[in-house]
Motif scaffolding. Structure first.
Motif, short mmCIF file in Angstrom:
data_model
loop_
_atom_site.label_atom_id
_atom_site.label_comp_id
_atom_site.label_asym_id
_atom_site.label_seq_id
_atom_site.Cartn_x
_atom_site.Cartn_y
_atom_site.Cartn_z
N GLU A 1 20.88 -12.38 -6.66
CA GLU A 1 20.25 -12.31 -4.86
C GLU A 1 21.85 -13.06 -3.49
O GLU A 1 21.87 -12.08 -2.24
N LEU A 2 22.02 -14.21 -4.13
CA LEU A 2 22.76 -15.15 -2.92
C LEU A 2 24.13 -14.23 -3.38
O LEU A 2 24.46 -14.12 -2.07
N LEU A 3 24.50 -14.05 -4.37
CA LEU A 3 25.74 -14.00 -4.26
C LEU A 3 26.25 -12.28 -3.76
O LEU A 3 27.36 -12.16 -2.54
N ALA A 4 24.70 -11.77 -3.51
CA ALA A 4 24.66 -9.91 -2.62
C ALA A 4 25.35 -10.45 -1.40
O ALA A 4 25.69 -10.00 -1.01
N VAL A 5 24.46 -11.96 -0.49
CA VAL A 5 24.62 -11.84 0.32
C VAL A 5 25.96 -12.45 0.72
O VAL A 5 26.35 -11.75 1.57
N TYR A 6 26.84 -13.36 0.04
CA TYR A 6 27.95 -13.49 0.55
C TYR A 6 29.03 -12.77 0.38
O TYR A 6 29.58 -12.57 0.67
N ALA A 7 28.61 -11.68 -0.91
CA ALA A 7 30.05 -9.81 -0.94
C ALA A 7 30.10 -9.04 -0.13
O ALA A 7 30.33 -9.21 1.34
#
Length: 486
Positions: free
Chosen positions: A85-91
């Motif tokens: 979920e965090l990685l999706a925010v950054y991407a």
């Protein structure tokens, strides 16, 4: 990569020892650090962040006590536990904290390539320090607070952030150093935090292979600080282009008058307040490292500059295309705020955050006070190449097949010609700007006066223009609040 990790870590705003899931997402969406978590330089920033990490309950072990294999094992452990979920925010946001590698195999291959280039103690220390920064960034931004707590309870430690900033190794450019300086970017000539991922990494492509049809043509098309032997006074100046191949170009005729052994009599700068006509072409898309074949579109228009007091402004008016007007205050530049740009054309108008801040009028001077990197010439900083006699390749009568004497300045991937003929009416003024995968701009008809004297509305936000960023208030008559928030 070092500077990118440093900037990303500055967004660490932990209010308590371990964050809640909601706090994790809030932190992931936070890009700009609060003032108390900023440092005035590399050393002070990392000292401040180390203190914050310790006070937040993380167990730090000095980076110097780690080995490269130990750090890589820690990174594998963090990668395995990373929160999707965090990685999706950054991407989605194009945030520099995004996951750099799409698979474990890609990461391992990257490491193997870099580790093979470690050939002495100094490079080994630089490799280790870079991994320390990357490990802390992954730990802080790729893991939830709950996962950090569980790993810490199992005795997992993280490295401290090294406070030393490494310089380039002696000799030729090194792959390990290129990894270390991954974020060296547009900020030599533009000041501000670059958000768009396609512009964050300005690592240049390797020099072109020898042109088999016309050996040396490749160095005319593209030549920068990486080339060996170093670029000569007539190299890197390009010419009229219609495709990416070095053969798809008519090189600008050039004759060397003297090299850098004799000093320049001009400065590598634009005037602070002026207008000029320009012609040439631009590659589309403009890319540091081309990912697809480029198209070359002719350009014709005017350049206006309005640097006054604390305000920096630049405007392009292109025939048939529209206008692009950028503004930034000195305070914004100092705070890494890129300022705002108005895009006007096709019956539409919008004001958005700029990509990288205003191009400095002193970009091609070693003393440019707004250049935060101050790189030496051998690493891409400004270099005086010498004096040349060229036959200008513009499309206006003043620059079409007209001979000029110019001082040649190079910085990163750009080549800048300044009129060096003391009998010329444009002595000391820019003649031409060229980047191999970007623009070719040939200037003429400079008028050294405030552009707003003849065009009072030139720096105003056009009526009805959509305001998408609060930074647009830098323009005259603009509201301080965005009318549309994206």
């Amino acid at each position: 990569s070092m500077p990118s990790v440093w900037r990303a870590l500055a967004s660490l705003l932990v209010a308590c020892a371990w964050a809640s899931p909601k706090a994790d997402l809030k932190r992931a969406r936070q890009k700009i650090p609060r003032e108390q978590w900023r440092g005035h330089d590399f050393q002070s920033m990392n000292a401040r962040l180390n203190a914050q990490l310790r006070s937040s309950g993380h167990c730090l072990q000095d980076c110097s006590q780690w080995t490269t294999p130990e750090l890589q094992q820690l990174l594998r452990q963090i990668s395995k536990a990373a929160e999707k979920e965090l990685l999706a925010v950054y991407a989605a946001a194009g945030d520099p904290r995004h996951q750099r590698f799409s698979s474990t195999a890609e990461l391992e291959n990257h490491w193997a390539f870099l580790d093979a280039g470690v050939d002495d103690e100094i490079v080994e220390e630089m490799r280790r320090d870079g991994l320390c920064h990357e490990a802390v960034m992954w730990w802080v931004h790729h893991l939830s607070g709950e996962t950090q707590q569980k790993l810490s309870a199992k005795g997992v430690k993280i490295p401290s952030l090294p406070e030393r900033l490494h310089a380039a190794p002696g000799g030729e450019a090194h792959a390990v150093y290129k990894e270390y300086q991954h974020q060296v970017s547009c900020q030599q000539c533009h000041t501000g935090k670059i958000a768009q991922p396609e512009w964050q990494n300005a690592t240049l492509p390797k020099p072109l292979p020898e042109d088999k049809t016309h050996p040396g043509r490749e160095r005319q098309r593209a030549c920068d600080y990486q080339n060996q032997p170093p670029c000569g006074p007539c190299e890197g100046l390009g010419g009229r282009r219609w495709a990416d191949d070095p053969e798809a170009m008519t090189p600008i005729p050039c004759e060397v008058i003297h090299g850098p052994e004799l000093p320049a009599t001009t400065k590598g700068r634009y005037p602070a307040q002026a207008t000029a006509r320009l012609t040439g072409e631009t590659r589309t898309p403009i890319e540091v490292i081309p990912t697809k074949p480029g198209k070359y579109i002719p350009i014709r228009g005017n350049l206006s500059l309005g640097w006054a007091g604390e305000l920096m402004r630049m405007r392009y008016d292109f025939e048939g295309l529209g206008a692009e007007i950028s503004a930034q205050t000195l305070q914004q530049a100092q705070e890494e705020d890129v300022g705002a740009t108005i895009h006007q054309g096709g019956g539409q108008c919008a004001c958005t955050p700029s990509i990288a801040g205003i191009m400095h009028i002193h970009s091609f001077e070693a003393s440019d006070s707004l250049d935060p990197l101050k790189l030496p010439p051998e690493e891409g900083g400004v270099r005086y190449m010498g004096r040349v006699r060229v036959v200008l390749d513009g499309d206006n009568p003043e620059t079409n097949n007209v001979t000029a004497i110019a001082d040649h300045y190079m910085k990163w991937a750009f080549h800048f010609l300044v009129d060096a003929d003391e009998d010329s009416p444009s002595f000391g003024l820019p003649l031409r700007l060229y980047g191999a995968t970007g623009v070719r701009q040939v200037f003429d008809s400079w008028q050294l006066c405030d552009p707003s004297a003849s065009h009072p509305q030139i720096w105003n936000l056009p009526t009805g223009c959509k305001v998408i960023a609060a930074a647009c208030s830098v323009f005259k008559n603009a509201s301080t609040q965005p009318s549309i928030v994206i």
